[in-house]
Scaffold this active site. Structure first.
Site, PDB file in Angstrom:
ATOM      1  N   HIS A  79      -1.509   0.517 -12.058  1.00 47.32           N
ATOM      2  CA  HIS A  79      -2.394   0.795 -10.929  1.00 47.32           C
ATOM      3  C   HIS A  79      -3.636  -0.054 -11.088  1.00 47.32           C
ATOM      4  O   HIS A  79      -4.089  -0.280 -12.208  1.00 47.32           O
ATOM      5  CB  HIS A  79      -2.765   2.290 -10.911  1.00 47.32           C
ATOM      6  CG  HIS A  79      -3.334   2.747  -9.617  1.00 47.32           C
ATOM      7  ND1 HIS A  79      -4.651   2.561  -9.283  1.00 47.32           N
ATOM      8  CD2 HIS A  79      -2.752   3.364  -8.557  1.00 47.32           C
ATOM      9  CE1 HIS A  79      -4.852   3.057  -8.080  1.00 47.32           C
ATOM     10  NE2 HIS A  79      -3.727   3.548  -7.609  1.00 47.32           N
ATOM     11  N   ASP A 126       3.449   7.141  -7.058  1.00 48.09           N
ATOM     12  CA  ASP A 126       4.687   6.797  -6.372  1.00 48.09           C
ATOM     13  C   ASP A 126       5.933   6.898  -7.245  1.00 48.09           C
ATOM     14  O   ASP A 126       7.045   6.806  -6.744  1.00 48.09           O
ATOM     15  CB  ASP A 126       4.591   5.374  -5.806  1.00 48.09           C
ATOM     16  CG  ASP A 126       3.683   5.338  -4.609  1.00 48.09           C
ATOM     17  OD1 ASP A 126       3.739   6.280  -3.820  1.00 48.09           O
ATOM     18  OD2 ASP A 126       2.908   4.373  -4.478  1.00 48.09           O
ATOM     19  N   HIS A 129       0.838  -1.203   0.000  1.00 44.99           N
ATOM     20  CA  HIS A 129       0.000   0.000   0.000  1.00 44.99           C
ATOM     21  C   HIS A 129       0.874   1.254   0.000  1.00 44.99           C
ATOM     22  O   HIS A 129       0.937   1.964  -0.982  1.00 44.99           O
ATOM     23  CB  HIS A 129      -0.911  -0.065   1.224  1.00 44.99           C
ATOM     24  CG  HIS A 129      -2.016   0.934   1.242  1.00 44.99           C
ATOM     25  ND1 HIS A 129      -2.232   1.840   0.242  1.00 44.99           N
ATOM     26  CD2 HIS A 129      -2.993   1.159   2.151  1.00 44.99           C
ATOM     27  CE1 HIS A 129      -3.282   2.577   0.534  1.00 44.99           C
ATOM     28  NE2 HIS A 129      -3.764   2.185   1.689  1.00 44.99           N
TER      29      HIS A 129
END
Ligand code: ACO
Length: 427
Positions: free
Chosen positions: A304, A360, A265
């Site tokens: 994703h 990220d 996560h």
């Protein structure tokens, strides 16, 4: 005349030819109605196609790369809003008037201090304690300092806990950082903005007032805005699931922090940095990409579950990178990241699978430039996500359709065994 017949789905059970008609509402059928009619359960590990709630907080269209908080596009909020205004929006459902904003900022600013016993509690951790472990424990501990927080049906009590948690999170996060460095904990400075105060508690030494570069303050605000909510992700689901037992919000949010602690996560940006370090130079990129395509490696920071297009947050972060590096100097890994992105966006493997940079891909580079060790990355995520968790928690508490979370299982173990007492089994 418009057709008012409700849309339905007919399910035919081929075992006995029975047919069942289910009403379609908001693009979904009721799983409990499905169960009642067919006697069958829905098997869905990880809730990949199960809506667990109705929510008006955050909208995502993964195909189109759209993210909105309460209907406002993330790009506009990141461009022109502040984190505290966004937190107000998430919690209250609409933007504040000038007076509401002033009161909100004042309330948050004057609740940043924590009880001295919380400080002692944090000081009791080992010198090398992971800051996320410290954060989740200290947030959980706050429930014992505010026992009235159990009264979750009292609107005023709820409001006080929300203010406290959003206000205290930077204090606890910064102290968990200072702890690992053996540096004294710095108390909040109520003269500073939310982001400035956080930077002050992280980095201040003997100077009278910490003077953060405004470009870094703004970059941090933007990162906070981008991370404030992301609908029903793992940690939000944890907050809702634990909150469904009607426990106090500190305990529910500490469950969210625990979920975020996990590498699947909150840990991907750290993995991006490790990958960039391993690649080392631009010349090694083609060989690395071959490894990715063969399935030996993963291009971290790409792909994703929801976004099958550019993650809108990645575009904004990429821009913020430039501002941060203007102050801190360029992170040498940036060149490799940019080249990787360029190659991947043109490569058939990634294009076909709709793999684009996610939030990220660049955030770790910024955090590193700001002098944060990798263990702090998830803390930097948890601080702003608190407003999203609490907005979702409020929605849960007021939602008459919600029940205590209790998924079904498909039992695969033994049945009706005969127990033989230990003395006989071991004889
Ligand atoms: N590098 C290479 N190939 C990839 C990548 C990647 N980063 N991501 C997905 N693929 C490939 C898979 O191998 C698969 O290929 P196949 O169809 O030939 O088997 C296909 O793309 C679909 O991938 P899935 O794993 O089924 O996609 P899923 O939705 O389950 O996974 C995830 C999404 C976990 C984010 C994945 O893309 C990934 O591992 N990315 C790298 C880690 C990362 O950046 N995580 C951060 C996510 S953002 C966040 O949590 C805040």
């Amino acid at each position: 005349m418009t057709d008012t017949t409700p849309a339905t789905l007919t399910v035919r059970d081929n075992r006995d030819g029975s047919e069942h008609e289910l009403t379609i509402t908001d693009g979904a059928v009721s799983a409990s109605e499905f169960g009642k009619q067919t006697g069958l359960a829905l098997y869905d590990p990880g809730f990949t196609n199960t809506a667990s709630c109705r929510s008006a907080v955050t909208y995502i269209d993964g195909e189109a790369g759209i993210l909105e908080y309460r209907g406002y596009p993330i790009e506009q909020l990141a461009e022109s809003s502040t984190y505290l205004e966004v937190a107000y929006l998430l919690i209250h459902g609409e933007l504040p008037t000038q007076q509401q904003h002033e009161e909100w900022v004042h309330e948050i600013t004057f609740h940043t201090y924590v009880h001295e016993n919380v400080k002692s509690l944090m000081q009791g951790f080992r010198y090398d304690a992971h800051p996320m472990g410290m954060l989740l424990s200290s947030v959980g501990a706050l429930s014992t300092f505010y026992p009235e927080s159990r009264d979750i049906h009292d609107e005023q009590v709820r409001h006080e806990q929300i203010v406290r948690m959003i206000a205290k999170m930077p204090t606890l996060g910064a102290w968990s950082f200072r702890h690992a460095q053996g540096k004294p904990y710095i108390y909040p400075d109520n003269e500073l903005s939310y982001a400035e105060n956080f930077l002050s508690m992280l980095f201040k030494m003997s100077e009278r007032q910490y003077d953060a570069d405004p470009r870094l303050v703004r970059a941090l605000e933007i990162l906070f805005i981008l991370h404030a909510d992301h609908e029903q992700n793992c940690s939000t689901n944890a907050v809702r699931s634990v909150g469904s037992s009607q426990v106090d919000p500190y305990s529910a949010v500490s469950a969210g922090i625990a979920a975020l602690y996990g590498p699947l996560h909150g840990g991907a940006n750290e993995a991006v940095l490790k990958m960039l370090r391993k690649i080392k130079t631009k010349d090694n990129i083609p060989a690395f990409m071959e490894g990715v395509k063969k399935g030996d490696e993963r291009l971290m920071g790409f792909g994703h579950r929801v976004y099958k297009n550019y993650d809108p947050r990645a575009t904004i972060i990429k821009k913020a990178c430039d501002d941060v590096f203007e102050v801190t100097g360029v992170n040498p890994l940036l060149e490799i990241a940019q080249e990787l992105e360029k190659i991947a966006l043109e490569d058939e493997y990634f294009v076909k699978r709709k793999l684009y940079p996610n939030v990220d891909f660049y955030s770790g580079l910024i955090y590193e430039a700001l002098q944060f060790p990798a263990e702090m990355f998830t803390v930097l995520f948890a601080i702003p996500r608190t407003s999203g968790w609490l907005a979702q928690w409020l929605e849960l508490v007021d939602d008459k359709e919600q029940k205590i979370a209790r998924p079904k299982q498909i039992y695969t173990g033994e049945r009706q065994l005969k127990f033989v007492p230990a003395a006989e089994r071991w004889a």
